[in-house]
Design an enzyme around this catalytic site. Structure first.
Site, PDB file in Angstrom:
ATOM      1  N   LYS A   1       3.285  -7.310  11.874  1.00  0.00           N
ATOM      2  CA  LYS A   1       2.563  -7.535  10.617  1.00  0.00           C
ATOM      3  C   LYS A   1       2.861  -8.919  10.042  1.00  0.00           C
ATOM      4  O   LYS A   1       4.006  -9.303   9.842  1.00  0.00           O
ATOM      5  CB  LYS A   1       2.952  -6.454   9.612  1.00  0.00           C
ATOM      6  CG  LYS A   1       2.187  -6.559   8.316  1.00  0.00           C
ATOM      7  CD  LYS A   1       2.069  -5.228   7.651  1.00  0.00           C
ATOM      8  CE  LYS A   1       1.502  -5.348   6.253  1.00  0.00           C
ATOM      9  NZ  LYS A   1       1.259  -4.054   5.639  1.00  0.00           N
TER      10      LYS A   1
ATOM     11  N   ARG B   1       1.536   5.423  18.554  1.00  0.00           N
ATOM     12  CA  ARG B   1       2.466   6.388  19.166  1.00  0.00           C
ATOM     13  C   ARG B   1       3.247   5.678  20.248  1.00  0.00           C
ATOM     14  O   ARG B   1       2.739   4.771  20.923  1.00  0.00           O
ATOM     15  CB  ARG B   1       1.704   7.569  19.734  1.00  0.00           C
ATOM     16  CG  ARG B   1       1.384   8.558  18.622  1.00  0.00           C
ATOM     17  CD  ARG B   1       0.321   9.524  19.026  1.00  0.00           C
ATOM     18  NE  ARG B   1       0.731  10.364  20.133  1.00  0.00           N
ATOM     19  CZ  ARG B   1      -0.121  11.139  20.813  1.00  0.00           C
ATOM     20  NH1 ARG B   1      -1.409  11.125  20.510  1.00  0.00           N
ATOM     21  NH2 ARG B   1       0.301  11.893  21.781  1.00  0.00           N
TER      22      ARG B   1
ATOM     23  N   ARG C   1       0.848  -1.192   0.000  1.00  0.00           N
ATOM     24  CA  ARG C   1       0.000   0.000   0.000  1.00  0.00           C
ATOM     25  C   ARG C   1       0.885   1.243   0.000  1.00  0.00           C
ATOM     26  O   ARG C   1       2.028   1.208   0.432  1.00  0.00           O
ATOM     27  CB  ARG C   1      -0.911   0.015   1.233  1.00  0.00           C
ATOM     28  CG  ARG C   1      -1.974  -1.066   1.194  1.00  0.00           C
ATOM     29  CD  ARG C   1      -2.858  -1.025   2.434  1.00  0.00           C
ATOM     30  NE  ARG C   1      -3.587   0.221   2.527  1.00  0.00           N
ATOM     31  CZ  ARG C   1      -3.521   1.068   3.563  1.00  0.00           C
ATOM     32  NH1 ARG C   1      -2.759   0.811   4.585  1.00  0.00           N
ATOM     33  NH2 ARG C   1      -4.229   2.178   3.567  1.00  0.00           N
TER      34      ARG C   1
HETATM   35  C1  BTN Z   1       0.436  -3.912   2.204  1.00  0.00           C
HETATM   36  O1  BTN Z   1       0.164  -4.295   3.350  1.00  0.00           O
HETATM   37  O2  BTN Z   1       1.140  -2.913   2.027  1.00  0.00           O
HETATM   38  C2  BTN Z   1      -0.129  -4.672   1.037  1.00  0.00           C
HETATM   39  C3  BTN Z   1       0.754  -5.809   0.606  1.00  0.00           C
HETATM   40  C4  BTN Z   1       0.201  -6.584  -0.558  1.00  0.00           C
HETATM   41  C5  BTN Z   1       1.203  -7.552  -1.137  1.00  0.00           C
HETATM   42  C6  BTN Z   1       0.587  -8.444  -2.164  1.00  0.00           C
HETATM   43  S1  BTN Z   1       1.657  -9.782  -2.618  1.00  0.00           S
HETATM   44  C7  BTN Z   1       0.582 -10.197  -3.941  1.00  0.00           C
HETATM   45  C8  BTN Z   1       0.116  -8.898  -4.556  1.00  0.00           C
HETATM   46  N1  BTN Z   1       1.042  -8.426  -5.563  1.00  0.00           N
HETATM   47  C9  BTN Z   1       1.641  -7.290  -5.199  1.00  0.00           C
HETATM   48  O3  BTN Z   1       2.508  -6.684  -5.880  1.00  0.00           O
HETATM   49  N2  BTN Z   1       1.199  -6.884  -3.995  1.00  0.00           N
HETATM   50  C10 BTN Z   1       0.194  -7.793  -3.490  1.00  0.00           C
END
Ligand code: BTN
Length: 236
Positions: free
Chosen positions: A98, A233, A33
């Site tokens: 995570k 925080r 993201r």
């Molecule tokens: C996040 O938490 O930032 C989202 C991560 C999403 C990763 C997945 S892996 C399969 C798909 N292809 C990508 O390039 N990204 C998502």
């Protein structure tokens, strides 16, 4: 592959049917993201994208991000019954670290139809040299469980839960998912920072409203946010 999301997005433009899936052993340009890199070493983790077509336009899909988070928690709870949480909108954490993330990319006419590519990355067994590239507290299923689960079984569980959830979302929208999302809310009541393109807002997380927006207490005011990135925080 470069990215399962990018690949499926281009297939979608060529008319690939709803329910098409792309799984990869590794990604050269895995995307997270907010333009971040998703560290995607070969043969270690789950990288999966699902294409779903909707009759409605993108505006009707506002809750989809939370629905995907609930589906992912349901799938992972088949492996890890305790300790899973959601950080708005759909990061899956285990004991605050995570474990999995979701990147949803939508396209379509404002009045519909539209489609979404729902990309899921689950850390299964992150090798040390790749782990050094990750910029936030993380974990993987092998560390959580003490052994590596089958990636095939995990992929099946993620897809089954996503498809069931998407069908439910198409007919009934976000309301049936709100309770499950709130049960797993990992930050409600905590002091947080919300990172927005134009700055950072500090406050207390107060859960989500019925549209899926983040509710934050900022001073005396309760404010709602439809986008942004939360971090805890240090004082919380
Ligand atoms: C996040 O938490 O930032 C989202 C991560 C999403 C990763 C997945 S892996 C399969 C798909 N292809 C990508 O390039 N990204 C998502």
């Amino acid at each position: 592959i470069d990215s399962t999301n990018s690949y499926l997005k281009s297939l979608a433009l060529d008319g690939a049917p709803s329910g098409s899936v792309c799984l990869a052993e590794g990604q050269r340009s895995g995307r997270g993201r907010l333009g971040r890199v998703w560290v995607s070493p070969f043969g270690c983790n789950l990288y999966l994208s699902l294409l779903w077509r909707f009759d409605a336009g993108p505006a009707a899909l506002a809750g989809l991000s939370l629905v995907a988070g609930v589906a992912l928690v349901r799938a992972l709870s088949g492996f890890l019954p305790q300790g899973l949480g959601l950080k708005w909108p759909n990061d899956v954490q285990w004991q605050g670290r995570k474990l999995a993330g979701v990147l949803i990319e939508m396209a379509g006419e404002s009045a519909g139809p539209s489609h979404a590519v729902i990309g899921v990355g689950v850390n299964v067994r992150m090798p040390g040299e790749s782990a050094a590239e990750i910029t936030q507290p993380w974990t993987d299923l092998t560390r959580c469980l003490g052994e590596s689960p089958s990636r095939n079984a995990l992929a099946a569980g993620v897809l089954e839960n996503l498809v069931v959830a998407l069908r439910h979302f198409e007919t009934d929208g976000l309301p049936p998912f709100l309770e499950a999302w709130r049960e797993h809310d990992a930050v409600a009541g905590k002091s947080v920072q919300l990172h927005l393109p134009n700055g950072v807002i500090e406050g207390q997380a107060r859960g989500i409203d019925d549209s899926g927006a983040l509710v934050m207490q900022v001073g005396d005011e309760l404010r709602r946010f439809a986008s942004g990135e939360i971090s805890l925080r240090m004082s919380s």
